[in-house]
Design a protein around this motif. Sequence first.
Motif, PDB file in Angstrom:
ATOM      1  N   ALA A  58       0.831  -1.203   0.000  1.00 22.64           N
ATOM      2  CA  ALA A  58       0.000   0.000   0.000  1.00 22.64           C
ATOM      3  C   ALA A  58       0.868   1.258   0.000  1.00 22.64           C
ATOM      4  CB  ALA A  58      -0.931  -0.012   1.202  1.00 22.64           C
ATOM      5  N   MET A  59       1.967   1.246   0.757  1.00 23.63           N
ATOM      6  CA  MET A  59       2.865   2.413   0.790  1.00 23.63           C
ATOM      7  C   MET A  59       3.523   2.637  -0.565  1.00 23.63           C
ATOM      8  SD  MET A  59       4.579   2.308   4.639  1.00 23.63           S
ATOM      9  CE  MET A  59       6.168   2.429   3.925  1.00 23.63           C
ATOM     10  N   ARG A  63       2.996   5.946  -2.762  1.00 18.22           N
ATOM     11  CA  ARG A  63       4.169   6.742  -3.146  1.00 18.22           C
ATOM     12  C   ARG A  63       4.231   6.899  -4.662  1.00 18.22           C
ATOM     13  NH1 ARG A  63       8.637   3.680  -1.577  1.00 18.22           N
ATOM     14  NH2 ARG A  63       7.738   3.785   0.490  1.00 18.22           N
ATOM     15  N   ASN A  64       4.006   5.812  -5.380  1.00 18.61           N
ATOM     16  CA  ASN A  64       4.013   5.865  -6.843  1.00 18.61           C
ATOM     17  C   ASN A  64       2.922   6.805  -7.357  1.00 18.61           C
ATOM     18  OD1 ASN A  64       6.113   4.070  -6.850  1.00 18.61           O
ATOM     19  ND2 ASN A  64       4.903   2.309  -7.508  1.00 18.61           N
ATOM     20  N   GLU A  65       1.755   6.723  -6.741  1.00 18.02           N
ATOM     21  CA  GLU A  65       0.640   7.574  -7.157  1.00 18.02           C
ATOM     22  C   GLU A  65       0.964   9.051  -6.916  1.00 18.02           C
ATOM     23  OE1 GLU A  65      -3.114   6.716  -5.210  1.00 18.02           O
ATOM     24  OE2 GLU A  65      -4.103   6.818  -7.155  1.00 18.02           O
ATOM     25  N   GLN A  66       1.643   9.343  -5.802  1.00 14.38           N
ATOM     26  CA  GLN A  66       2.048  10.720  -5.516  1.00 14.38           C
ATOM     27  C   GLN A  66       3.054  11.227  -6.537  1.00 14.38           C
ATOM     28  OE1 GLN A  66       3.475  10.657  -1.488  1.00 14.38           O
ATOM     29  NE2 GLN A  66       1.442  11.013  -0.617  1.00 14.38           N
ATOM     30  N   MET A  67       3.832  10.307  -7.110  1.00 11.35           N
ATOM     31  CA  MET A  67       4.828  10.692  -8.104  1.00 11.35           C
ATOM     32  C   MET A  67       4.243  10.683  -9.511  1.00 11.35           C
ATOM     33  SD  MET A  67       8.239   8.869  -6.391  1.00 11.35           S
ATOM     34  CE  MET A  67       8.476   7.865  -7.782  1.00 11.35           C
ATOM     35  N   GLY A  74      -4.372  -4.225 -12.071  1.00 11.91           N
ATOM     36  CA  GLY A  74      -3.718  -5.411 -11.514  1.00 11.91           C
ATOM     37  C   GLY A  74      -3.170  -5.152 -10.120  1.00 11.91           C
ATOM     38  N   GLU A  75      -2.558  -3.988  -9.932  1.00 13.92           N
ATOM     39  CA  GLU A  75      -2.033  -3.636  -8.610  1.00 13.92           C
ATOM     40  C   GLU A  75      -3.166  -3.471  -7.596  1.00 13.92           C
ATOM     41  OE1 GLU A  75       2.005  -1.138  -9.725  1.00 13.92           O
ATOM     42  OE2 GLU A  75       0.052  -0.143  -9.919  1.00 13.92           O
ATOM     43  N   ARG A  76      -4.236  -2.846  -8.041  1.00 12.95           N
ATOM     44  CA  ARG A  76      -5.394  -2.653  -7.166  1.00 12.95           C
ATOM     45  C   ARG A  76      -5.991  -4.007  -6.780  1.00 12.95           C
ATOM     46  NH1 ARG A  76      -7.406   2.097  -6.698  1.00 12.95           N
ATOM     47  NH2 ARG A  76      -6.842   2.754  -8.782  1.00 12.95           N
ATOM     48  N   GLN A  77      -6.086  -4.920  -7.757  1.00 17.75           N
ATOM     49  CA  GLN A  77      -6.625  -6.253  -7.496  1.00 17.75           C
ATOM     50  C   GLN A  77      -5.716  -7.025  -6.544  1.00 17.75           C
ATOM     51  OE1 GLN A  77      -7.212  -8.667 -10.993  1.00 17.75           O
ATOM     52  NE2 GLN A  77      -8.373 -10.214  -9.894  1.00 17.75           N
TER      53      GLN A  77
END
Length: 146
Positions: A58-59, A63-67, A74-77
Amino acid sequence: MPDDNDAKQIETDAIEAAQKLGDLVAKHPVFEQYAKASKALRDDPEAGRLLQQFEQKAMVLARNEQMGQPVTAGERQELEQMQQTIAGNLRVKAFSIAQADMTDVLRKVSQAWQKPVSKAQGEDDAPSGPSGGMGGVQGASPISLG
């Protein structure tokens, strides 16, 4: 209106009453249940591993989303599957129930003392929402696993 000495005495009395209230609330069985569930969760290596993996994933995604890197389906699943696995762990379930029960008791106690404070502030018609409709006064703090 009370003078400074009266105000100090009221404050002292309120603090003493709050300490007594805290002692009384701490005797509620939900706090013992929470402590046992928390210890059982800490002592369960599988639950600890699952929670650590979930928190790390989740972190990283946050972090990736903030960048500017959007979370893929797939990541969400994968994160949702990890969450379902964690939720299926009996010790995590017991901890979640104990935490919710304890938070409910704290919320009720908090609302009880906040009601006369709100009335004194002229907020007796305030809407009752998640914080109990008590203006700037907030209820119990969220409790972490740590």
